[in-house]
Design a protein around this motif. Sequence first.
Motif, PDB file in Angstrom:
ATOM      1  N   ASN A 189      -5.940  -8.385  -4.667  1.00  0.00           N
ATOM      2  CA  ASN A 189      -6.144  -6.532  -5.008  1.00  0.00           C
ATOM      3  C   ASN A 189      -7.659  -5.842  -5.836  1.00  0.00           C
ATOM      4  O   ASN A 189      -7.906  -4.977  -5.122  1.00  0.00           O
ATOM      5  CB  ASN A 189      -5.344  -6.339  -6.852  1.00  0.00           C
ATOM      6  CG  ASN A 189      -3.964  -6.648  -6.131  1.00  0.00           C
ATOM      7  OD1 ASN A 189      -3.541  -7.621  -5.120  1.00  0.00           O
ATOM      8  ND2 ASN A 189      -3.404  -6.037  -7.036  1.00  0.00           N
TER       9      ASN A 189
ATOM     10  N   LYS B  75      -4.760  -6.076   5.097  1.00  0.00           N
ATOM     11  CA  LYS B  75      -3.784  -5.151   4.412  1.00  0.00           C
ATOM     12  C   LYS B  75      -4.600  -3.503   3.659  1.00  0.00           C
ATOM     13  O   LYS B  75      -3.855  -2.329   3.728  1.00  0.00           O
ATOM     14  CB  LYS B  75      -2.517  -5.034   4.101  1.00  0.00           C
ATOM     15  CG  LYS B  75      -1.525  -4.630   4.265  1.00  0.00           C
ATOM     16  CD  LYS B  75      -0.109  -5.482   4.386  1.00  0.00           C
ATOM     17  CE  LYS B  75       0.278  -6.453   2.426  1.00  0.00           C
ATOM     18  NZ  LYS B  75       1.096  -7.018   2.141  1.00  0.00           N
ATOM     19  N   LEU B  76      -4.158  -4.373   2.273  1.00  0.00           N
ATOM     20  CA  LEU B  76      -5.015  -3.490   1.269  1.00  0.00           C
ATOM     21  C   LEU B  76      -6.109  -2.167   1.502  1.00  0.00           C
ATOM     22  O   LEU B  76      -5.618  -1.462   1.105  1.00  0.00           O
ATOM     23  CB  LEU B  76      -5.054  -4.138  -0.171  1.00  0.00           C
ATOM     24  CG  LEU B  76      -4.011  -4.945  -1.134  1.00  0.00           C
ATOM     25  CD1 LEU B  76      -4.125  -6.221  -1.578  1.00  0.00           C
ATOM     26  CD2 LEU B  76      -2.711  -4.355  -0.843  1.00  0.00           C
ATOM     27  N   ALA B  77      -7.033  -3.154   1.483  1.00  0.00           N
ATOM     28  CA  ALA B  77      -8.603  -2.079   1.631  1.00  0.00           C
ATOM     29  C   ALA B  77      -8.452  -1.487   3.312  1.00  0.00           C
ATOM     30  O   ALA B  77      -8.863  -0.424   3.812  1.00  0.00           O
ATOM     31  CB  ALA B  77      -9.375  -3.134   1.805  1.00  0.00           C
TER      32      ALA B  77
ATOM     33  N   GLY C 167      -9.658  -4.931  -2.247  1.00  0.00           N
ATOM     34  CA  GLY C 167      -9.011  -3.819  -2.096  1.00  0.00           C
ATOM     35  C   GLY C 167      -9.555  -2.660  -2.727  1.00  0.00           C
ATOM     36  O   GLY C 167      -9.853  -1.745  -2.053  1.00  0.00           O
ATOM     37  N   ILE C 168      -9.454  -2.813  -3.902  1.00  0.00           N
ATOM     38  CA  ILE C 168      -9.064  -1.075  -5.022  1.00  0.00           C
ATOM     39  C   ILE C 168     -11.086  -0.816  -4.804  1.00  0.00           C
ATOM     40  O   ILE C 168     -11.535   0.026  -4.856  1.00  0.00           O
ATOM     41  CB  ILE C 168      -9.812  -1.546  -6.506  1.00  0.00           C
ATOM     42  CG1 ILE C 168      -7.881  -1.881  -6.789  1.00  0.00           C
ATOM     43  CG2 ILE C 168      -9.947  -0.535  -7.347  1.00  0.00           C
ATOM     44  CD1 ILE C 168      -7.368  -2.235  -8.271  1.00  0.00           C
TER      45      ILE C 168
ATOM     46  N   GLU D 212       1.514 -13.958  -2.961  1.00  0.00           N
ATOM     47  CA  GLU D 212       1.373 -13.789  -1.092  1.00  0.00           C
ATOM     48  C   GLU D 212       1.152 -15.011  -0.059  1.00  0.00           C
ATOM     49  O   GLU D 212       1.231 -15.861   0.599  1.00  0.00           O
ATOM     50  CB  GLU D 212       0.830 -12.386  -0.861  1.00  0.00           C
ATOM     51  CG  GLU D 212       1.355 -11.632   1.265  1.00  0.00           C
ATOM     52  CD  GLU D 212       0.673 -10.654   1.190  1.00  0.00           C
ATOM     53  OE1 GLU D 212       0.057 -10.244   0.622  1.00  0.00           O
ATOM     54  OE2 GLU D 212       1.194 -10.198   2.143  1.00  0.00           O
TER      55      GLU D 212
ATOM     56  N   THR E 132      -4.347 -10.054   3.335  1.00  0.00           N
ATOM     57  CA  THR E 132      -3.276  -9.858   2.343  1.00  0.00           C
ATOM     58  C   THR E 132      -4.956  -8.789   1.878  1.00  0.00           C
ATOM     59  O   THR E 132      -4.309  -7.172   1.604  1.00  0.00           O
ATOM     60  CB  THR E 132      -3.516 -10.482   0.860  1.00  0.00           C
ATOM     61  OG1 THR E 132      -2.694 -11.230   1.441  1.00  0.00           O
ATOM     62  CG2 THR E 132      -3.013  -9.665  -0.054  1.00  0.00           C
TER      63      THR E 132
ATOM     64  N   PHE F 221      -2.617  -0.075  -6.111  1.00  0.00           N
ATOM     65  CA  PHE F 221      -2.029  -1.102  -5.254  1.00  0.00           C
ATOM     66  C   PHE F 221      -0.772  -1.042  -5.923  1.00  0.00           C
ATOM     67  O   PHE F 221      -0.361  -0.986  -7.027  1.00  0.00           O
ATOM     68  CB  PHE F 221      -1.787  -2.048  -4.409  1.00  0.00           C
ATOM     69  CG  PHE F 221      -3.281  -2.030  -3.673  1.00  0.00           C
ATOM     70  CD1 PHE F 221      -3.719  -0.937  -3.062  1.00  0.00           C
ATOM     71  CD2 PHE F 221      -4.624  -2.479  -3.819  1.00  0.00           C
ATOM     72  CE1 PHE F 221      -4.499  -0.840  -1.762  1.00  0.00           C
ATOM     73  CE2 PHE F 221      -6.168  -2.621  -3.709  1.00  0.00           C
ATOM     74  CZ  PHE F 221      -5.653  -1.169  -2.450  1.00  0.00           C
TER      75      PHE F 221
ATOM     76  N   VAL G 149       1.077  -1.661   0.120  1.00  0.00           N
ATOM     77  CA  VAL G 149       0.183   0.081  -0.014  1.00  0.00           C
ATOM     78  C   VAL G 149       0.941   1.172  -0.134  1.00  0.00           C
ATOM     79  O   VAL G 149       2.188   1.176   0.907  1.00  0.00           O
ATOM     80  CB  VAL G 149      -1.064   0.670   1.231  1.00  0.00           C
ATOM     81  CG1 VAL G 149      -1.948   1.239   1.273  1.00  0.00           C
ATOM     82  CG2 VAL G 149      -2.042  -1.336   1.224  1.00  0.00           C
TER      83      VAL G 149
END
Lengths: 290, 381
Positions: free
Chosen positions: B234, B265-267, B237-238, B46, B262, A211, A119
């Motif tokens: 991914n 962490k991303l969102a 998260g987006i 990951e 994961t 990301f 991030v």
Amino acid sequence: MDLALQLLFTGIGIGAVYALVALGFVLIFRATNVVNFAQGEFSMVAAYLMVVAVEAGLPYWAAFIVALLGMALLGVVFNLGVYYPLRHRTYLPVIIATIGASILLANSVLAIYGPQPQVLEGWFETPGIQVGPVYLDSQYLLIICVTICLVIFNFWFFEKTLLGKKLQATSQDKEMASLLGISVSTMIMITFIYSAVLGGLAGILVAPVLFVSIQMGSTIALKAFAATIIGGFGDVAGAIIGGLALGVIETFGAAYVSVPYKDGFAFLVLIAFLIFRPQGIFGERVAEKA
Amino acid sequence: MRLTRRDFAAGIAAGIAAPYLIKSAHAQGATIKIGMCAPVTGPAAESGGYAIKGAKLALEAVNKAGGILGKQGELIVEDDQTTNPGIVLAFSKLASQPDIVGFLGSIRSTQVHAMAPDVIKLGKPVMIGGTDPNLTHMGNQWLFRCRPNDSYSGRVIAEYGVTTLAKKKWAVLHSTDAFGTAGGKALTAALEKLGAPPVLDQGYANQSQDFTPVVLAIKQSGADILGSYFTFENDLGIFARQLRQLGVNIPWVGSPSIVNITALKLAGPALYNTYGVADYAEDSSEGSKAFGKIYRDAVKVAPDNQSSWTFDAINVMAQAINKAGTTEPAKIREAILAIKKFPGAEGEYNFDQNGDGLHGYNIVKNEKGNITFDKHIEFND
């Protein structure tokens, strides 16, 4: 109407990212007559450099400068390691070399940094602003502003400066440029540096939205490549218009026709252009250039 | 000494047979090998790393407890590159090694579909984490699932949203791959049964860079709750960030990817206060707690289903081989199907004749980034 405005903003935002990467494609194509398939990986490498620099404790602006300097260095290395040894060969070995370099870059980052997506926070603390019915994502706003600035800069640089004219002369006829005392190899080196920095800029700007991952470069590059063909291979304005058009078309296509076929719209437009107007909106015929 | 024709023939035969005999003897005396296809590269690299760690932790414990048939277990990992062609290649590499007695496939249904024909041809047990219900209902007797399938997850999402959260206007969002399509169908079917057919059924292609059209479609549909099946973190998260930015704050109950490490962490805060159906929830059972402790001590990150299913898969396979007393595939298969009340990290395993080991899901909530267990819903049909 509100929906259309929101879609238009997002489409232009994502299209601006394609445009920045497409610009890198075009500049290298004009200077060397080959397509650099590692252009997308430049974006990915720059985003990782930015993450590393931020994690190392540098302020955001300093990390930004470090990442762009790193990209300039990568442009030099790329030119000397990939293009220069093959410069007297036909375009095919050079293109294959750029594909090889893109795989090398992706796997090198994977080996050094690992597969974890990262991030990267955006430049602004506020994620966006609401203007009437439209939400303006601050990162997309920044991307659009940077693209506009780059369009103006490119016009000024290529049309009004001696260095820009030398670069143009080199891209139009290397032999003649050389006879006029222009150092062709230096001009090509500068082009690679500028393209790497442009690709890196796109990667750093889009990273807070998409990301930071190993795949981010190839995903953007594919659309940027399509944008380059739509705009006209070899034309700077075409790359910008092509990128923006692609972003808007796929966003509206997804909203009004089908979300799962969003990528399909971009490539349908590409196929239509290849059939009915292979030279793109502004450019020369691909067949002639190749 | 005179060399007769018979001596010559015997010598040739011995010469040809010797390497095979030596190799066979070596194989018999060496480790028991288990093959594993895992994403070492690609978009799921990951989570692939977590999956490998889970499998290795289980094998370490199995080996400490006496191993498999008295020998040490050994894990052979091949990179599936997070792609269908990648897993077919990875599996064929592993399948060409005759001393591998069983395999771990993918957590992604689309990849399991891709490798399934080769699994039938090979005829050895393959533990899978893909949750498309069809995988164990299409006549492939060598696939054994160590996660509950999506016919359960769809029912749990629907049940929780309609009954507990009292919401009836659903937007169903799913990937258009095998996993997402099957999950979306299962959720839609469950909602229809509960008298709450979705007001929006929206698919999306994996690796999308922008979800604005999807978010606006949800907004326009008037849905008061969202159910989702995301394949890649991914994308999740987006989408989560854009959903919140565009002002959609309806309750959201997602498939297990909504609570994996994961995605969290991303969102970040965009996933706060969402609900998830989770096959792995640390506080759901003693087995889950025990795995959580082992995993945290060894890997230093919170466990999730990426590692828990491979942990269970190795334990189930080791137990089955030990019970069977042989590495003969048909006997291992029988032993896996006979496993009942086996306490795993994901829950209690009771294999049915289709090869499904688990039959329920946990409901968990994201409370400021911490995943808290709410309840477990088990099905007996």
